[in-house]
Design an enzyme around this catalytic site. Structure first.
Site, PDB file in Angstrom:
ATOM      1  N   GLU A  36      13.096  18.798 -79.674  1.00  0.00           N
ATOM      2  CA  GLU A  36      13.092  18.856 -81.136  1.00  0.00           C
ATOM      3  C   GLU A  36      14.308  18.137 -81.723  1.00  0.00           C
ATOM      4  OE1 GLU A  36      13.075  22.227 -84.709  1.00  0.00           O
ATOM      5  OE2 GLU A  36      14.049  22.662 -82.792  1.00  0.00           O
TER       6      GLU A  36
ATOM      7  N   GLU B  82       9.743  28.913 -90.003  1.00  0.00           N
ATOM      8  CA  GLU B  82      11.135  29.102 -89.608  1.00  0.00           C
ATOM      9  C   GLU B  82      12.029  28.890 -90.827  1.00  0.00           C
ATOM     10  OE1 GLU B  82      13.863  27.869 -85.775  1.00  0.00           O
ATOM     11  OE2 GLU B  82      12.906  26.259 -86.892  1.00  0.00           O
TER      12      GLU B  82
END
Length: 265
Positions: free
Chosen positions: A146, A243
């Site tokens: 990521e 998130e």
């Protein structure tokens, strides 16, 4: 169809961690993710998932000394043994929780890292990810990488989409995928829909938050209904991890997700 997963490290913080599974299910979530499971026994977590009919969709490999500021091990020269141990531990939890994917955080570059240092980190990253992908393939799991924005996480080794795609191409492992966090990408690069289109075949998981404050996705500069529409048109069948940091109570701020099965009641 967009499937939303609650990130229990950020959402429902008005509850103790093990009570957040019930809160997420009550709010309409069908999946959950969080940073790390390792403070809890795998059996305890699995029982919570089963009790509330939730799927575990993602968590991170052990990141090193998080409290001391470490943010992953995958690119850190000299820490290869610790990284390999983290892969074994993470995959053990993934199997116990029936979680199909884990994220290998890249880690931080030293301050004022020169080109030689960056090259050393890259070489370490490639070696470590090759090991992680190989071990994960043995148990039918995926390893995710990521890009994380350098405003929130200064010095993070992997920060740009093109850098991540080059790593995936260099390794060529079919179970090594991109964790596409739209919040981080918007801060670093923008042009979100075109990035999604260009990188779609590599995406293993998507995460969202409002930009720039990382609150609810209906707050800020990104129009997520358009993002979801394009993801659906592209044929995305994975999870979308929520998130973000709620502005107030988690439940009170879930109105943005009613069209995708969430409830504030």
């Amino acid at each position: 169809m967009i499937r939303l997963a609650a990130n229990l490290s950020m959402l429902f913080n008005e509850h103790a961690f093990m009570d957040r599974f019930a809160a997420a299910a009550k709010a309409g979530f069908k999946g959950v993710e969080y940073l790390f499971p390792y403070a809890y026994a795998a059996d305890e977590l699995r029982d919570a998932l089963n009790k509330h009919q939730l799927e575990q969709v993602l968590f991170n490999l052990p990141p090193g000394d998080w409290d001391a500021g470490e943010r992953g091990l995958a690119s850190l020269p000299g820490r290869e043994g610790e990284f390999r141990d983290s892969v074994i531990e993470g995959l053990r939890y993934a199997e116990a929780l029936n979680c199909p994917r884990v994220h290998a955080m890249a880690g931080l570059l030293p301050e004022d890292a020169d080109a030689a240092t960056q090259a050393e980190h890259h070489a370490t990253y490639i070696r470590n990810l090759r090991f992680a992908a190989s071990e994960a393939a043995k148990v039918g799991r995926e390893i995710l990488i990521e890009p994380i924005n350098t405003r929130d996480m200064p010095g993070f080794f992997l920060s740009r989409q093109a850098q991540a795609m080059a790593v995936l191409e260099e390794l060529g492992a079919t179970n090594l995928k991109l964790q596409f966090d739209l919040y981080h990408c918007q801060i670093m690069e923008g042009d979100l829909i075109r990035h999604l289109e260009r990188q779609f075949s590599a995406i293993g998981h998507v995460q969202i938050a409002g930009v720039p404050e990382r609150h609810e996705p209906n707050v800020g500069e990104v129009h997520y209904p358009a993002i979801f529409e394009r993801l659906s048109a592209l044929g995305y069948r994975g999870w979308v991890g929520c998130e973000y940091r709620p502005l107030a109570g988690t439940r009170a701020g879930l109105g943005w997700g009613e069209a995708w099965g969430l409830t504030t009641h």
